[in-house]
Design a protein around this motif. Structure first.
Motif, mmCIF file in Angstrom:
data_model
loop_
_atom_site.group_PDB
_atom_site.id
_atom_site.type_symbol
_atom_site.label_atom_id
_atom_site.label_comp_id
_atom_site.label_asym_id
_atom_site.label_seq_id
_atom_site.Cartn_x
_atom_site.Cartn_y
_atom_site.Cartn_z
ATOM 1 N N ASN A 274 0.813 -1.209 0.000
ATOM 2 C CA ASN A 274 0.000 0.000 0.000
ATOM 3 C C ASN A 274 0.851 1.266 0.000
ATOM 4 O O ASN A 274 0.422 2.313 -0.469
ATOM 5 N N TYR A 275 2.086 1.145 0.500
ATOM 6 C CA TYR A 275 3.014 2.279 0.488
ATOM 7 C C TYR A 275 3.160 2.809 -0.933
ATOM 8 O O TYR A 275 3.308 4.001 -1.159
ATOM 9 N N TYR A 276 3.104 1.913 -1.919
ATOM 10 C CA TYR A 276 3.236 2.322 -3.321
ATOM 11 C C TYR A 276 1.894 2.569 -4.002
ATOM 12 O O TYR A 276 1.764 3.433 -4.850
ATOM 13 N N THR A 277 0.877 1.771 -3.661
ATOM 14 C CA THR A 277 -0.368 1.825 -4.435
ATOM 15 C C THR A 277 -1.400 2.781 -3.861
ATOM 16 O O THR A 277 -2.431 3.011 -4.482
ATOM 17 N N HIS A 278 -1.130 3.333 -2.657
ATOM 18 C CA HIS A 278 -2.133 4.125 -1.964
ATOM 19 C C HIS A 278 -2.698 5.242 -2.849
ATOM 20 O O HIS A 278 -1.950 6.025 -3.419
ATOM 21 N N GLY A 279 -4.032 5.274 -2.938
ATOM 22 C CA GLY A 279 -4.673 6.378 -3.651
ATOM 23 C C GLY A 279 -4.487 6.360 -5.155
ATOM 24 O O GLY A 279 -4.771 7.347 -5.818
ATOM 25 N N THR A 280 -4.024 5.232 -5.710
ATOM 26 C CA THR A 280 -3.922 5.143 -7.167
ATOM 27 C C THR A 280 -5.209 4.529 -7.721
ATOM 28 O O THR A 280 -6.164 4.273 -6.984
ATOM 29 N N GLN A 281 -5.219 4.268 -9.016
ATOM 30 C CA GLN A 281 -6.402 3.680 -9.642
ATOM 31 C C GLN A 281 -6.641 2.248 -9.152
ATOM 32 O O GLN A 281 -7.711 1.691 -9.396
ATOM 33 N N VAL A 282 -5.659 1.644 -8.467
ATOM 34 C CA VAL A 282 -5.901 0.330 -7.864
ATOM 35 C C VAL A 282 -7.043 0.444 -6.861
ATOM 36 O O VAL A 282 -7.940 -0.412 -6.797
ATOM 37 N N THR A 283 -7.037 1.536 -6.088
ATOM 38 C CA THR A 283 -8.112 1.763 -5.128
ATOM 39 C C THR A 283 -9.447 1.906 -5.842
ATOM 40 O O THR A 283 -10.471 1.363 -5.412
ATOM 41 N N ALA A 284 -9.436 2.637 -6.968
ATOM 42 C CA ALA A 284 -10.679 2.827 -7.716
ATOM 43 C C ALA A 284 -11.199 1.484 -8.236
ATOM 44 O O ALA A 284 -12.404 1.211 -8.183
ATOM 45 N N ALA A 285 -10.287 0.639 -8.711
ATOM 46 C CA ALA A 285 -10.693 -0.677 -9.210
ATOM 47 C C ALA A 285 -11.373 -1.475 -8.100
ATOM 48 O O ALA A 285 -12.468 -2.026 -8.271
ATOM 49 N N HIS A 286 -10.721 -1.530 -6.950
ATOM 50 C CA HIS A 286 -11.251 -2.245 -5.787
ATOM 51 C C HIS A 286 -12.593 -1.667 -5.371
ATOM 52 O O HIS A 286 -13.571 -2.405 -5.170
ATOM 53 N N GLY A 287 -12.668 -0.353 -5.259
ATOM 54 C CA GLY A 287 -13.893 0.290 -4.804
ATOM 55 C C GLY A 287 -15.074 -0.034 -5.713
ATOM 56 O O GLY A 287 -16.163 -0.362 -5.239
ATOM 57 N N HIS A 288 -14.843 0.034 -7.008
ATOM 58 C CA HIS A 288 -15.946 -0.205 -7.939
ATOM 59 C C HIS A 288 -16.453 -1.637 -7.874
ATOM 60 O O HIS A 288 -17.653 -1.881 -7.768
#
Lengths: 447, 203, 88
Positions: free
Chosen positions: A314-328
């Motif tokens: 998460n140190y690297y992925t925080h707040g990226t589109q990975v979060t958007a993918a998961h959220g959707h």
């Protein structure tokens, strides 16, 4: 439908369906702004569009839950709702609040705290409505038959109300602000909403498969125990980088990585029930949505959540589109699909028809699910590229956004397909009954 | 099982089929104590297993820092506490045997003896913590120290919880209750069997 | 003596002996480094103790399927821990 007051659910669900249409439409608008950033920037800036997209989602899901409670509690408790009048009053308050919030947002009136942007008077209205609701259903449950399904549902709904109170607490210290903010956001979707999900799913499966109640109840207890065990301390995975002490990195990583367990249990549970089921229920579409709900929640919430929940990742992925993918995918799988499942199950009863427009309904499942899966993959790839360029190579944020344009176009395309799927589903539920599209052998006359 | 087709809308009026016995928990049947206790035991083992893996994983990034901090632990105290918990586990296992024979006084006696050793474990742990905190250690010190406090502290909380559970089952000492309480206590014991070597000894 | 209690006492004696073994090979009284072999003994003793507690204290002898499941999980965990300990 055995009880008159179950028809309260219908009105909640009508409003929910309208907001569902608004939510996905505004979603497409937001997706378009990603590829044409100046679109509507004066009239309806992106932050407002996003606010409408997320707020409409949460409110329609909650209205769906309320409707589900009004539909299933009479059947489980074996009595009418304590006061239908109060239930309609509650709906009126919620509609006024939601409408007021939307109009306010259009005129830039909001409190600015992500997802909790509602003006204070709307928040207070929500609380009053929640109190009316809890009073109404608790009185019904207390007076009637107690089942594991109603107990878990009540626990979840009370939890929703209790944790919403933290939306009123907004300390000046930004760290504390965020800390308590998650008590609403996380403890809702990764805590008490899961209890609502498990109990509603249990109710539908009980009705559709005819499996013994004792079996369903034991599964329910296991799911509830594991979701609370992992979800409560799992809040820690939001406390990595907001200024809270470092030990949260370990607490969050360990407990949240186990949050996949209750979702996995729900998959096993629903397929076991169908496999063991003694009943061949005619509402195939409701069964499809129920199984789809369990599976998509497992992937969207469980697997996609686990992907970036460990703090070194998460140190690297925080707040990226990975979060958007998961959220959707998490919201679609766990809570949208759940609501569409219970509505698909209950509407034929509410309208006193045999299951209708099933082919269209099931087609809409596959259209929406495929499009959401495509959107998730697209955003995941976008997130991976973004993480590498921005966080590893250190490129500038806007430069990276330009590199992601192709992904954003594909996401826009999948979003449009989701809207089409949603419209198909709405037409299947609300449109005229098309006898020619019935499944063979399903044309049993309504009683 | 037979599949019968019921293409009707009145499924809410179909009575639930003949219920299986209330104690049929499928694969969980046959485990001593309440099945939900075993769900908890499984979850706890996953949590502690993950935490210990995290500890040794974190150690790879900072072997010297971990070693320097770990050398301040009282390894002998940790070993003695292992013996204390194992003996406490023996007493609780004997309590289960007595409870099955419906010997209430003996059951309560062994539960009390077991709880007494649980308190001794906590006392030893408290002395260790006092020394370490006196040396300036805290939950937020980072690296090994944070993980040490998290893992052993979380374990100690479970000992406290276990004492409460032992008290409750001593009040209502049916064979089922005692087996359930004992299962929790043994889980706390079992976790320590892995925590002690990994936290105190691996170097 | 009640055979169950006799068995529990034997198990307790074995557990205690294994704990003393752990303390010796793990150097509980000296700050010296523990070698790869010492670590292997420490973790093997831990696995045996865990399995003894599962089988006898927790009475999983009565549920052999669960016992083998837990045993396998403990072995996998101990192997992973050993691997990480050797790398670090």
């Amino acid at each position: 439908m055995k009880y008159e007051s179950q028809s309260i659910a219908k009105w909640y669900w009508f409003v929910a369906m309208a907001l569902f249409a608004v939510q996905v439409t505004v979603g497409v608008l937001a997706g378009y702004v990603y590829v044409a950033p100046n679109f509507l920037s004066e009239l309806l800036p992106f932050n407002i569009i996003r606010m409408l997209h997320t707020n409409a989602l949460i409110v329609w899901l909650l209205l769906g839950f309320f409707g589900a409670a009004y539909y299933l509690i009479p059947e489980e408790s074996e009595r009418e709702i304590y006061s239908p009048k109060l239930a309609y009053l509650q709906l009126v308050i919620l509609v006024i609040g939601a409408g007021g919030a939307v109009v306010g947002y259009l005129f830039r009136i909001h409190e600015g705290r992500e997802f909790l942007e509602q003006p204070l008077w709307v928040k207070l209205g929500i609380i009053v409505a929640a109190l009316i609701f809890l009073f109404n259903i608790s009185m019904t449950v207390l007076a009637g038959r107690k089942t594991a399904i109603t107990n878990v549902l009540l626990l979840g709904l009370w939890g929703i109300a209790v944790f919403f109170l933290f939306s009123l607490y907004n300390p000046a210290n930004l760290v504390l602000d965020k800390m308590y903010w998650w008590w609403v956001v996380h403890l809702w979707v990764e805590g008490v909403w899961e209890l609502v999900m498990a109990s509603v799913l249990a109710f539908i499966l009980l009705k559709l498969t005819g499996v013994d109640r004792e079996v369903v109840e034991k599964w329910l207890y296991v799911i509830v125990a594991t979701s609370l065990f992992t979800g409560v301390l799992g809040t820690g995975h939001h406390y990595y980088w907001i200024g809270t002490p470092g030990y949260w990195q370990w607490i969050g990583s360990i407990f949240s990585s186990l949050e996949v367990i209750p979702f996995f249990a729900m998959v096993v549970f629903s397929f076991m029930m169908v496999w063991k089921g003694k009943r061949d229920h005619p509402n195939k579409a409701a069964l499809l949505w129920s199984l789809g709900c369990a599976v998509l929640a497992f992937f969207g919430a469980g697997v996609w959540g686990f992907m970036h929940t460990l703090h070194p990742v998460n140190y690297y992925t925080h707040g990226t589109q990975v979060t958007a993918a998961h959220g959707h995918l998490a919201f679609f799988g766990a809570y949208v699909a759940l609501n569409l499942a219970i509505m698909t199950y209950a509407f034929p009863h509410l309208l006193k028809r045999s299951p209708y427009n099933q082919v269209l309904n099931m087609a809409s499942f596959w259209v929406m699910t495929s499009a959401m899966a495509f959107m998730t993959f697209t955003l995941t790839f976008a997130g991976a590229v973004q993480t590498h360029l921005q966080r590893v190579l250190g490129m500038n944020f806007m430069e990276v956004q330009d590199q992601l344009a192709l992904f954003y176009w594909m996401r826009l395309g999948s979003g449009i397909v989701v809207v089409l799927g949603a419209l198909m589903w709405l037409y299947a539920m609300l449109g005229p009954k098309a006898a020619s599209t019935e499944l063979a052998g399903q044309a049993a006359p309504a009683e | 099982m037979t599949r019968s087709r019921t293409p009707t809308l009145t499924d809410s009026t179909i009575p639930d089929a003949a219920a299986p016995p209330a104690d049929d928990w499928g694969p969980f049947t046959g485990l001593p104590g309440h099945p939900l206790m075993w769900v908890l035991i499984g979850s706890e083992l996953l949590v502690f297993g993950a935490a210990l893996l995290g500890l040794l994983g974190g150690r790879i990034a900072d072997p010297v820092g971990f070693r320097l901090a770990q050398d301040h632990l009282d390894r002998l105290a940790g070993g003695v506490n292992t013996l204390v918990l194992l003996t406490s586990g023996l007493f609780v296992a004997i309590a289960v045997v007595r409870a099955k024979a419906a010997r209430v006084a003996a059951t309560r006696g062994w539960l009390a003896a077991s709880a007494g050793l649980g308190l001794m474990f906590l006392a030893v742990k408290a002395v260790e913590y006092a020394t370490e905190i006196g040396a300036g250690w805290g939950l937020d010190s980072g690296g090994f120290i944070t993980l040490y406090f998290l893992i052993t502290g979380f374990h100690a909380l479970h000992v406290v919880m276990g004492l409460i559970i032992l008290g409750i089952v001593a009040r209502w000492p049916t064979a089922g209750n005692v087996a359930t309480g004992a299962a929790f206590w043994h889980m706390v014991d079992l976790v320590w069997l892995l925590v002690f070597p990994v936290v105190y000894l691996v170097r | 003596m009640n055979p169950d209690i006799r068995r529990l006492l034997i198990v307790w004696a074995a557990l205690s002996a294994l704990t003393v073994t752990t303390m010796i090979s793990g150097g509980a009284t000296s700050p010296a480094r523990v070698g790869a072999l010492g670590l292997a003994v420490v973790l093997a003793a831990a696995v045996i103790k865990v399995v003894l507690v599962l089988a006898h204290y927790l009475d999983l002898r009565q549920a052999p399927g669960w016992l083998s499941g837990f045993r396998l999980a403990t072995l996998v965990l101990a192997a992973a821990l050993y691997g990480l300990a050797l790398i670090g």
